[in-house]
Design an enzyme around this catalytic site. Structure first.
Site, PDB file in Angstrom:
ATOM      1  N   GLU A 158       0.799  -1.243   0.000  1.00 12.11           N
ATOM      2  CA  GLU A 158       0.000   0.000   0.000  1.00 12.11           C
ATOM      3  C   GLU A 158       0.828   1.289   0.000  1.00 12.11           C
ATOM      4  O   GLU A 158       0.596   2.184   0.792  1.00 12.11           O
ATOM      5  CB  GLU A 158      -0.948  -0.011   1.205  1.00 12.11           C
ATOM      6  N   ASN A 200       2.004  -5.245  -3.104  1.00 13.31           N
ATOM      7  CA  ASN A 200       0.592  -5.530  -2.818  1.00 13.31           C
ATOM      8  C   ASN A 200      -0.164  -4.233  -2.544  1.00 13.31           C
ATOM      9  O   ASN A 200       0.330  -3.384  -1.789  1.00 13.31           O
ATOM     10  CB  ASN A 200       0.548  -6.443  -1.571  1.00 13.31           C
ATOM     11  N   HIS A 237     -10.518  -5.775  -2.397  1.00 12.74           N
ATOM     12  CA  HIS A 237     -11.604  -5.596  -1.418  1.00 12.74           C
ATOM     13  C   HIS A 237     -12.708  -4.834  -2.146  1.00 12.74           C
ATOM     14  O   HIS A 237     -12.651  -3.611  -2.259  1.00 12.74           O
ATOM     15  CB  HIS A 237     -11.119  -4.775  -0.214  1.00 12.74           C
ATOM     16  N   GLU A 266      -6.477 -10.497  -1.325  1.00 12.96           N
ATOM     17  CA  GLU A 266      -7.294 -10.259  -0.120  1.00 12.96           C
ATOM     18  C   GLU A 266      -8.764 -10.160  -0.494  1.00 12.96           C
ATOM     19  O   GLU A 266      -9.502  -9.306   0.014  1.00 12.96           O
ATOM     20  CB  GLU A 266      -6.840  -8.975   0.593  1.00 12.96           C
ATOM     21  N   ASP A 268     -12.514  -9.968  -0.948  1.00 14.21           N
ATOM     22  CA  ASP A 268     -13.823 -10.027  -0.300  1.00 14.21           C
ATOM     23  C   ASP A 268     -14.737  -9.077  -1.061  1.00 14.21           C
ATOM     24  O   ASP A 268     -14.267  -8.125  -1.700  1.00 14.21           O
ATOM     25  CB  ASP A 268     -13.790  -9.748   1.209  1.00 14.21           C
TER      26      ASP A 268
HETATM   27  O1  G2I Z   1      -7.756  -3.565   6.230  1.00 12.96           O
HETATM   28  C1  G2I Z   1      -7.940  -4.730   5.491  1.00 12.96           C
HETATM   29  C2  G2I Z   1      -6.648  -5.219   4.914  1.00 12.96           C
HETATM   30  C3  G2I Z   1      -6.137  -4.228   3.892  1.00 12.96           C
HETATM   31  N1  G2I Z   1      -4.931  -4.695   3.268  1.00 12.96           N
HETATM   32  C4  G2I Z   1      -3.864  -5.054   4.182  1.00 12.96           C
HETATM   33  C5  G2I Z   1      -4.341  -6.001   5.256  1.00 12.96           C
HETATM   34  O2  G2I Z   1      -3.301  -6.259   6.163  1.00 12.96           O
HETATM   35  C6  G2I Z   1      -5.547  -5.466   5.949  1.00 12.96           C
HETATM   36  O3  G2I Z   1      -5.914  -6.438   6.944  1.00 12.96           O
HETATM   37  C7  G2I Z   1      -6.518  -5.908   8.090  1.00 12.96           C
HETATM   38  C8  G2I Z   1      -6.898  -7.050   9.007  1.00 12.96           C
HETATM   39  O4  G2I Z   1      -7.856  -7.851   8.358  1.00 12.96           O
HETATM   40  C9  G2I Z   1      -7.483  -6.508  10.308  1.00 12.96           C
HETATM   41  O5  G2I Z   1      -7.667  -7.579  11.227  1.00 12.96           O
HETATM   42  O6  G2I Z   1      -5.604  -5.075   8.730  1.00 12.96           O
HETATM   43  C10 G2I Z   1      -6.208  -4.432   9.843  1.00 12.96           C
HETATM   44  C11 G2I Z   1      -5.242  -3.408  10.425  1.00 12.96           C
HETATM   45  O7  G2I Z   1      -4.798  -2.532   9.484  1.00 12.96           O
HETATM   46  C12 G2I Z   1      -6.568  -5.470  10.895  1.00 12.96           C
HETATM   47  O8  G2I Z   1      -7.215  -4.851  11.953  1.00 12.96           O
HETATM   48  C13 G2I Z   1      -6.646  -5.036  13.189  1.00 12.96           C
HETATM   49  C14 G2I Z   1      -7.219  -3.991  14.113  1.00 12.96           C
HETATM   50  O9  G2I Z   1      -6.811  -2.711  13.636  1.00 12.96           O
HETATM   51  C15 G2I Z   1      -6.671  -4.194  15.479  1.00 12.96           C
HETATM   52  O10 G2I Z   1      -7.271  -3.273  16.357  1.00 12.96           O
HETATM   53  C16 G2I Z   1      -6.934  -5.611  15.944  1.00 12.96           C
HETATM   54  O11 G2I Z   1      -6.311  -5.841  17.178  1.00 12.96           O
HETATM   55  O12 G2I Z   1      -6.957  -6.335  13.668  1.00 12.96           O
HETATM   56  C17 G2I Z   1      -6.369  -6.601  14.905  1.00 12.96           C
HETATM   57  C18 G2I Z   1      -6.619  -8.061  15.274  1.00 12.96           C
HETATM   58  O13 G2I Z   1      -7.987  -8.359  15.221  1.00 12.96           O
END
Ligand code: G2I
Length: 446
Positions: A158, A200, A237, A266, A268
């Site tokens: 990103e 990515n 996404h 990724e 969805d």
């Molecule tokens: O945002 C969706 C994705 C976009 N591309 C990069 C990916 O790495 C990203 O994944 C998401 C995760 O699916 C989330 O799970 O990235 C988020 C953070 O940027 C993740 O969120 C985090 C929350 O911000 C935290 O508060 C939480 O503790 O997930 C953590 C675990 O549940």
């Protein structure tokens, strides 16, 4: 007999060969009835994001182990997870996922080595050459730690701005100098030369958008200057603000024509439209260098956007209509109980193939037994090819299929030539106590 039928027979024969003297016979009944098996028949993988915290949920792992053959740690390999204090590395949760996957023959996508987001506090507070150095050290340490276990790394995530500017995203990493991305790729290549290295991003699906074009121009520049980049990940996404567009296939094939693999990393889709999911799969299958699809979670309840119900399984773990559409698309429109008896039409290659002489060979782990394991190599960019693969002594290759092998004096370097059986070959390696993944040394079009 069509090439596809020959391939199927080749794999069946190989399974028998590999099973000789092995502890148990691998199941073959699932071919074409799960996402992973159906994708494998098309020379692709089908993966999902996995959260370590959910590996104790039996309903979750039942679906994971049945359906998918690639995993991406959802958060566990990010910078804040792996280097919470500067110079102190923490790999427990990531290793839990890697071990779960690899012990079941699933491959692993590493996500992500360098990113403006999810930086630990110490890194957020850094700048300039100290930050550049810390970032490169992070890339080197993490890629070295997992060396040989990760098929593909998202090296940089990103790095481009949304909107019409086509500019890099402003971040502390960007402010260390415009060459931070290529520096990260070089460090990753040096640390794990066997891994495929991806850039990515999201909102790069629509071919006409500035961000897509900006990433395309960077990749073209990297390829022309020999920066070690192997693939581009399209997060995909899709939602009402950023919908799937019909030029997605053009985007994938245009990037592939630069000489990189492309992956849907990724996926969805808000509301999980079966039609849209099917289109995404068909687009990937139509591009020879689109070598896999990863959905960003298993059940809707596992999604970062759970309220959009964007995934293939509902919160009770039941298959949704989108699942059926994806499976049918992977099976070229046929249902698993009614497999094709004739050769399906072959997909059209992208308009511009890589220059003659070059091709890409991607190695994926497949079945593993107590004393041996299978690997599958997918060649793209050439129909007639020579691929050199090495195994680590005291490993020995005990069987091969869908290619003509020859050996160097040591017996550890195998040269595999195409023999008309298609672009996927496989082999069995006797571990002899060493489970290091074989490494593709080269791919030459002939
Ligand atoms: O945002 C969706 C994705 C976009 N591309 C990069 C990916 O790495 C990203 O994944 C998401 C995760 O699916 C989330 O799970 O990235 C988020 C953070 O940027 C993740 O969120 C985090 C929350 O911000 C935290 O508060 C939480 O503790 O997930 C953590 C675990 O549940």
């Amino acid at each position: 007999m069509g090439p596809r039928a020959r391939t199927a027979i080749g794999f069946a024969a190989a399974a028998l060969l590999a099973a000789t003297g092995a502890a148990f016979l691998p199941g073959t009944a699932s071919a074409g009835t799960t996402l992973g098996a159906s994708a494998t028949e098309k020379g692709r993988y089908f993966g999902t994001a996995v959260a370590a915290s959910r590996l104790s949920d039996g309903a979750y792992t039942t679906i994971l182990n049945r359906e998918f053959n690639s995993v991406t740690p959802e958060n566990e390999m990010k910078i804040d997870a792996t280097e919470p204090q500067q110079g102190q590395f923490s790999y427990g949760a990531a290793e839990q996922i890697v071990n779960h996957a690899r012990s079941r023959g699933m491959s692993v996508r590493g996500h992500t080595l360098a990113w403006h987001s999810q930086q630990p506090g110490w890194m957020q507070n850094m700048s300039g050459s100290a930050l550049r150095q810390a970032m490169l050290n992070h890339v080197t340490q993490v890629a070295t730690h997992f060396r040989g276990q990760i098929v593909t790394w998202d090296v940089v995530n990103e790095a481009f701005a949304d909107g019409s500017s086509g500019a890099r995203r402003d971040s502390n990493l960007q402010r260390t100098g415009n060459d931070w991305i290529e520096a990260a790729f070089r460090a990753a290549r040096a640390a794990d030369p066997g891994a495929k290295l991806c850039y990515n991003d999201y909102n790069t699906d629509n071919w006409t958008q500035a961000k897509t074009q900006a990433v395309y121009n960077m990749v073209r520049d990297f390829k022309s200057r020999g920066v070690p980049i192997d693939c581009v990940g399209f997060q995909s996404h899709f939602n009402n603000d950023s919908p799937y567009v019909s030029n997605y296939r053009t985007t994938l094939s245009s990037f592939a024509a630069l000489g990189v693999d492309v992956q849907v990393t990724e996926l969805d889709i808000q509301g999980a439209s079966a039609t849209t999911y099917r289109s995404v799969v068909e687009d990937c299958l139509a591009v020879a260098r689109c070598n896999g699809i990863t959905v960003w979670g298993i059940r809707d309840s596992d999604s970062w956007r759970a309220s959009q119900t964007p995934l293939l399984f509902n919160s009770s773990g039941q298959k949704k209509a989108a699942y059926d559409a994806v499976l049918a698309a992977l099976n070229n429109g046929t249902t698993p109980t009614n497999p094709p008896t004739t050769t399906p039409p072959t997909t059209t290659p992208p308009p511009t193939d890589p220059p003659s002489g070059s091709c890409t060979a991607t190695l994926q782990d497949s079945t593993r037994w107590g004393d041996r394991f299978n690997s599958q190599v997918t060649v793209s960019g050439a129909s007639s090819w020579t691929v050199v693969v090495s195994v680590t002594p005291p490993q020995k290759v005990s069987a091969t299929w869908n290619g003509s092998p020859s050996w160097d004096g040591s017996g550890n370097v195998m040269t595999m030539r195409s023999n008309g059986s298609g672009n996927v070959f496989g082999f069995t390696t006797m571990a002899n106590g060493n489970w290091t993944r074989p490494v593709v040394q080269s791919c030459t079009a002939s």
